[in-house]
Design an enzyme around this catalytic site. Structure first.
Site, PDB file in Angstrom:
ATOM      1  N   VAL A 151      45.003  52.445  46.501  1.00 26.84           N
ATOM      2  CA  VAL A 151      43.730  51.821  46.149  1.00 26.84           C
ATOM      3  C   VAL A 151      43.980  50.330  45.926  1.00 26.84           C
ATOM      4  O   VAL A 151      44.268  49.882  44.830  1.00 26.84           O
ATOM      5  CB  VAL A 151      43.099  52.488  44.914  1.00 26.84           C
ATOM      6  CG1 VAL A 151      41.765  51.839  44.581  1.00 26.84           C
ATOM      7  CG2 VAL A 151      42.904  53.977  45.149  1.00 26.84           C
ATOM      8  N   HIS A 152      43.869  49.578  47.008  1.00 21.58           N
ATOM      9  CA  HIS A 152      44.011  48.121  46.960  1.00 21.58           C
ATOM     10  C   HIS A 152      42.610  47.508  46.940  1.00 21.58           C
ATOM     11  O   HIS A 152      41.631  48.216  46.706  1.00 21.58           O
ATOM     12  CB  HIS A 152      44.862  47.618  48.143  1.00 21.58           C
ATOM     13  CG  HIS A 152      44.357  48.066  49.470  1.00 21.58           C
ATOM     14  ND1 HIS A 152      43.439  47.354  50.200  1.00 21.58           N
ATOM     15  CD2 HIS A 152      44.616  49.187  50.195  1.00 21.58           C
ATOM     16  CE1 HIS A 152      43.165  47.994  51.322  1.00 21.58           C
ATOM     17  NE2 HIS A 152      43.863  49.113  51.341  1.00 21.58           N
ATOM     18  N   ALA A 153      42.490  46.220  47.176  1.00 25.11           N
ATOM     19  CA  ALA A 153      41.214  45.501  46.993  1.00 25.11           C
ATOM     20  C   ALA A 153      40.048  46.081  47.799  1.00 25.11           C
ATOM     21  O   ALA A 153      38.965  46.269  47.253  1.00 25.11           O
ATOM     22  CB  ALA A 153      41.391  44.024  47.333  1.00 25.11           C
TER      23      ALA A 153
END
Length: 86
Positions: free
Chosen positions: A14-16
């Protein structure tokens, strides 16, 4: 309160980008939506809170939904996670 566990399948975790789309989805509901991983909690309506959990591919998060529309919100957030391969 409704809750469910979800295992992250996005290879990058779960990145940007996925955090941003999750926040946009969570903001549609009146209920509070909280993610919990390894004892840390994050507000699903705040991008830095979600990203601060450092959720990686293969890790399981507990999602708690509480409020006026919790029944509908829990079902739809779980479906959203599955459909968007988060």
């Amino acid at each position: 309160m409704k809750e469910f566990n979800y295992t992250i399948t996005d290879p990058d975790g779960v990145h940007a980008r996925p955090a941003g789309i999750l926040v946009s989805e969570a903001e549609k509901y009146k209920s509070s939506i909280t993610l919990e991983k390894d004892g840390k909690k994050g507000d699903a309506k705040r991008i830095f809170s979600v990203m601060g959990l450092g959720i990686k591919c293969g890790q399981t998060v507990n999602v708690k939904v509480e409020g006026a529309d919790e029944e509908n919100a829990a079902v739809e957030i779980e479906e959203f996670l599955k459909e968007n391969c988060l």
